[in-house]
Design a protein around this motif. Sequence first.
Motif, PDB file in Angstrom:
ATOM      1  N   LEU A 108       0.805  -1.221   0.000  1.00 19.53           N
ATOM      2  CA  LEU A 108       0.000   0.000   0.000  1.00 19.53           C
ATOM      3  C   LEU A 108       0.840   1.273   0.000  1.00 19.53           C
ATOM      4  N   ALA A 109       2.140   1.128   0.209  1.00 14.21           N
ATOM      5  CA  ALA A 109       3.011   2.308   0.299  1.00 14.21           C
ATOM      6  C   ALA A 109       3.021   3.121  -0.993  1.00 14.21           C
ATOM      7  N   SER A 110       2.710   2.489  -2.113  1.00 13.24           N
ATOM      8  CA  SER A 110       2.713   3.204  -3.395  1.00 13.24           C
ATOM      9  C   SER A 110       1.370   3.828  -3.728  1.00 13.24           C
ATOM     10  N   TRP A 111       0.370   3.630  -2.874  1.00  9.58           N
ATOM     11  CA  TRP A 111      -0.960   4.176  -3.131  1.00  9.58           C
ATOM     12  C   TRP A 111      -1.016   5.666  -2.779  1.00  9.58           C
ATOM     13  N   THR A 112      -2.039   6.302  -3.317  1.00  8.26           N
ATOM     14  CA  THR A 112      -2.336   7.692  -2.938  1.00  8.26           C
ATOM     15  C   THR A 112      -3.828   7.794  -2.654  1.00  8.26           C
ATOM     16  N   GLY A 113      -4.180   8.695  -1.744  1.00  9.67           N
ATOM     17  CA  GLY A 113      -5.579   8.984  -1.492  1.00  9.67           C
ATOM     18  C   GLY A 113      -6.298   8.004  -0.596  1.00  9.67           C
ATOM     19  N   ILE A 114      -5.575   7.177   0.136  1.00 10.22           N
ATOM     20  CA  ILE A 114      -6.218   6.285   1.102  1.00 10.22           C
ATOM     21  C   ILE A 114      -5.743   6.643   2.511  1.00 10.22           C
ATOM     22  N   THR A 115      -6.524   6.212   3.491  1.00  9.39           N
ATOM     23  CA  THR A 115      -6.164   6.400   4.891  1.00  9.39           C
ATOM     24  C   THR A 115      -5.964   5.032   5.525  1.00  9.39           C
ATOM     25  N   VAL A 116      -4.877   4.875   6.248  1.00 15.09           N
ATOM     26  CA  VAL A 116      -4.581   3.616   6.933  1.00 15.09           C
ATOM     27  C   VAL A 116      -4.459   3.878   8.424  1.00 15.09           C
ATOM     28  N   VAL A 117      -5.289   3.192   9.188  1.00 12.26           N
ATOM     29  CA  VAL A 117      -5.230   3.219  10.647  1.00 12.26           C
ATOM     30  C   VAL A 117      -4.615   1.890  11.086  1.00 12.26           C
ATOM     31  N   THR A 118      -3.665   1.919  12.009  1.00 12.52           N
ATOM     32  CA  THR A 118      -3.020   0.670  12.391  1.00 12.52           C
ATOM     33  C   THR A 118      -2.505   0.699  13.821  1.00 12.52           C
ATOM     34  N   ASN A 119      -2.436  -0.493  14.409  1.00 14.78           N
ATOM     35  CA  ASN A 119      -1.788  -0.670  15.706  1.00 14.78           C
ATOM     36  C   ASN A 119      -0.465  -1.395  15.552  1.00 14.78           C
ATOM     37  N   GLY A 120      -0.039  -1.622  14.309  1.00 19.43           N
ATOM     38  CA  GLY A 120       1.178  -2.398  14.058  1.00 19.43           C
ATOM     39  C   GLY A 120       2.377  -1.535  13.724  1.00 19.43           C
ATOM     40  N   LEU A 121       3.456  -1.714  14.464  1.00 24.98           N
ATOM     41  CA  LEU A 121       4.665  -0.947  14.169  1.00 24.98           C
ATOM     42  C   LEU A 121       5.255  -1.334  12.818  1.00 24.98           C
ATOM     43  N   THR A 122       5.055  -2.585  12.395  1.00 26.63           N
ATOM     44  CA  THR A 122       5.535  -3.005  11.078  1.00 26.63           C
ATOM     45  C   THR A 122       4.827  -2.228   9.983  1.00 26.63           C
ATOM     46  N   ALA A 123       3.518  -2.088  10.086  1.00 24.12           N
ATOM     47  CA  ALA A 123       2.762  -1.317   9.099  1.00 24.12           C
ATOM     48  C   ALA A 123       3.141   0.159   9.148  1.00 24.12           C
ATOM     49  N   LEU A 124       3.314   0.690  10.347  1.00 18.28           N
ATOM     50  CA  LEU A 124       3.717   2.094  10.468  1.00 18.28           C
ATOM     51  C   LEU A 124       5.058   2.342   9.784  1.00 18.28           C
ATOM     52  N   ASP A 125       5.988   1.418   9.974  1.00 12.65           N
ATOM     53  CA  ASP A 125       7.303   1.560   9.356  1.00 12.65           C
ATOM     54  C   ASP A 125       7.198   1.491   7.834  1.00 12.65           C
ATOM     55  N   ALA A 126       6.367   0.567   7.339  1.00 15.94           N
ATOM     56  CA  ALA A 126       6.232   0.397   5.892  1.00 15.94           C
ATOM     57  C   ALA A 126       5.608   1.611   5.230  1.00 15.94           C
ATOM     58  N   LEU A 127       4.754   2.330   5.957  1.00 21.72           N
ATOM     59  CA  LEU A 127       3.991   3.427   5.360  1.00 21.72           C
ATOM     60  C   LEU A 127       4.467   4.817   5.785  1.00 21.72           C
ATOM     61  N   ALA A 128       5.455   4.866   6.661  1.00 18.95           N
ATOM     62  CA  ALA A 128       5.864   6.154   7.244  1.00 18.95           C
ATOM     63  C   ALA A 128       6.332   7.158   6.205  1.00 18.95           C
ATOM     64  N   ASP A 129       6.956   6.686   5.131  1.00 14.46           N
ATOM     65  CA  ASP A 129       7.495   7.600   4.120  1.00 14.46           C
ATOM     66  C   ASP A 129       6.573   7.763   2.923  1.00 14.46           C
ATOM     67  N   ALA A 131       3.963   9.511   1.054  1.00 15.32           N
ATOM     68  CA  ALA A 131       3.302  10.820   1.056  1.00 15.32           C
ATOM     69  C   ALA A 131       1.843  10.722   0.641  1.00 15.32           C
ATOM     70  N   GLY A 132       1.471   9.660  -0.073  1.00 13.25           N
ATOM     71  CA  GLY A 132       0.116   9.550  -0.566  1.00 13.25           C
ATOM     72  C   GLY A 132      -0.851   8.874   0.375  1.00 13.25           C
ATOM     73  N   VAL A 133      -0.353   8.334   1.498  1.00 15.98           N
ATOM     74  CA  VAL A 133      -1.197   7.615   2.459  1.00 15.98           C
ATOM     75  C   VAL A 133      -1.308   8.428   3.738  1.00 15.98           C
ATOM     76  N   GLU A 134      -2.544   8.734   4.130  1.00 17.54           N
ATOM     77  CA  GLU A 134      -2.751   9.352   5.447  1.00 17.54           C
ATOM     78  C   GLU A 134      -2.649   8.243   6.482  1.00 17.54           C
ATOM     79  N   LEU A 135      -1.702   8.360   7.393  1.00 15.15           N
ATOM     80  CA  LEU A 135      -1.376   7.286   8.325  1.00 15.15           C
ATOM     81  C   LEU A 135      -1.772   7.674   9.743  1.00 15.15           C
ATOM     82  N   VAL A 136      -2.547   6.803  10.392  1.00 16.17           N
ATOM     83  CA  VAL A 136      -3.038   7.063  11.743  1.00 16.17           C
ATOM     84  C   VAL A 136      -2.592   5.921  12.651  1.00 16.17           C
TER      85      VAL A 136
END
Length: 253
Positions: A108-129, A131-136
């Motif tokens: 999902l890191a290459s997507w734009t215009g989606i929002t990802v809510v997560t409790n996983g540090l692995t997912a947070l790390d994968a999506l932290a950079d 720019a197209g994903v709103e990360l919560v």
Amino acid sequence: MKAEERREHIARLLREQPVRVEEMAEAFAVSPSTIRRDLQVLSDEGAVVRTYGGALSAAPGEQPLHERERLALAQKAAIAEAAEARVRPGAMLLLDAGTTVGALASRLASWTGITVVTNGLTALDALADSAGVELVALGGAVRHVSLGMIGPLAEGALRAITVDTVFLGADGVVAGRGVCEGTAEQASLKRLMVEQAREVCVLADASKLGRAESNWWTPLDRPWTLITDSGATEEQLAPFRARREVAVTVAVP
């Protein structure tokens, strides 16, 4: 090779990855029934945990996430690809902790215009950079073995959110019962995840199907989708296919 020596080899092999009976029979040039007897001996000794069609290592305690990341890589990649196909532009997604859901986060890191809510540090790390994903991040107490955040802080944040789809991981998944986890806090958070989502998807490789060794459960008593890999046998899949509330997707690597 003597039986005791073969069982030692099998136990070492299963510490590295789940392996099916037929694969072990071919590798050790013996019959599947011989391998099943070996697995029963190892299970009786507490060295492995039997699953449908194979076994898993029964190393004491839950395997740390960095160890599980090396297991079933092709299967997890296939499951993640199939899960990504269910994501729609503009969606708000909830990603559980764990390695299989983490593989989806990487896609999902290459997507734009989606929002990802997560409790996983692995997912947070994968999506932290991305720019197209709103990360919560839900927040909460970190379970170091799984790198997932749990507890009242995570649950309090989640109660203020509804999402289009939740992608759950699990220690095991049983048709007609739900998913199991190692702690009450994990199961409690998953129950709330299910409640806050319009669509529920469980990402579980074949080794998780029918597995019920963990003691804490999140019931799945509403329509949901199981996404698993092509290593799952018809015997494993039949109980899920028989349930009207379950849609089954088999991902091919």
